[in-house]
Design an enzyme around this catalytic site. Sequence first.
Site, PDB file in Angstrom:
ATOM      1  N   HIS A 123       0.807  -1.216   0.000  1.00 43.31           N
ATOM      2  CA  HIS A 123       0.000   0.000   0.000  1.00 43.31           C
ATOM      3  C   HIS A 123       0.843   1.270   0.000  1.00 43.31           C
ATOM      4  O   HIS A 123       0.507   2.244  -0.673  1.00 43.31           O
ATOM      5  CB  HIS A 123      -0.906  -0.037   1.242  1.00 43.31           C
ATOM      6  CG  HIS A 123      -1.933   1.034   1.303  1.00 43.31           C
ATOM      7  ND1 HIS A 123      -2.975   1.116   0.400  1.00 43.31           N
ATOM      8  CD2 HIS A 123      -2.101   2.073   2.172  1.00 43.31           C
ATOM      9  CE1 HIS A 123      -3.742   2.148   0.714  1.00 43.31           C
ATOM     10  NE2 HIS A 123      -3.233   2.757   1.774  1.00 43.31           N
ATOM     11  N   PHE A 124       1.932   1.281   0.765  1.00 40.94           N
ATOM     12  CA  PHE A 124       2.819   2.440   0.836  1.00 40.94           C
ATOM     13  C   PHE A 124       4.036   2.196  -0.054  1.00 40.94           C
ATOM     14  O   PHE A 124       5.154   1.998   0.416  1.00 40.94           O
ATOM     15  CB  PHE A 124       3.221   2.725   2.285  1.00 40.94           C
ATOM     16  CG  PHE A 124       2.118   3.356   3.090  1.00 40.94           C
ATOM     17  CD1 PHE A 124       1.843   4.710   2.987  1.00 40.94           C
ATOM     18  CD2 PHE A 124       1.338   2.591   3.942  1.00 40.94           C
ATOM     19  CE1 PHE A 124       0.822   5.301   3.713  1.00 40.94           C
ATOM     20  CE2 PHE A 124       0.306   3.169   4.681  1.00 40.94           C
ATOM     21  CZ  PHE A 124       0.050   4.528   4.568  1.00 40.94           C
TER      22      PHE A 124
END
Length: 298
Positions: free
Chosen positions: A269-270
């Site tokens: 996600h990051f």
Amino acid sequence: MTTHRVHHRSTTVRGYEIHYREAGPKDAPVLLLLHGFPSSSHMFRELIPLLADGYRVIAPDHLGFGRSATPSAAEFRYTFEELASITGEFTERLGLARYALYIQDYGAPIGLRLALAHPERVTAIVTQNGNAYEDGLGAEAWAPVLALIAERNERTEAAVREISSPDGIRWQYLHGVPEDQHDLVSPDAYERDAADMARPGQSEIQLDLISDYGSNFALYPAFHAYFRESRVPLLAVWGGHDEIFVPAGALAFRRDLPKAEIHLLPTGHFALETHGAQIAALMRDFLGRTVGAGAGEQ
């Protein structure tokens, strides 16, 4: 390559202090970076210097996040419409007449609301796990959020509070990251976010925002119409192992923007934590072809 220092600044919008990071020449094309949950402009700490030689890079902390003011949920109505309105006023206060958007997570519905309000201001969009399609919603990750949206009560709130817990935040940073790359993810990032989420009043702020996420779904058709009508240049640099906003959400952009450039990266996600340099290189190429500037072009 000229090195541009990152400045930590603030301005006032509606009486609230909005903190932002800024670097790059004042007369360069503007790149507006909009962070997601549960982060802040801190997530762009390494990306900004990689782009600031050719762009004026500006990354605000949303109201209620990072170093920006955090009025209580009783004082301020925390909705995505309100955060987008604050952000729009922020851009006007800084005199940003045109800008390319970088949107991630919460930054997507905020930034796309800016585009709906003033499509003439948006020169291009870079979406890094910034969703605009139902296809992008990971079923397991979104189950507690959808339950909260459907009915807000003690049971559904308790399940969503786990997302903001230290373990929940650490999971968001590490899930989908290959095990041999976990050491590339700075503990400072998720520990900082966890500390911010532990501040007094944050639980109520985040519950209000998450329970309002359904308002974003209602705007998806308008977002899609904006894509089709504007033909805005769009680059998707997506953590392909993300279970929150899954890869189908990246591929869906081509339904409305057939020329969208899509890259699925082997991370979560990051994605900036592990693939920041690669994302910066993709952005340089894309932005150089769509909005101009770049290294050595000011």
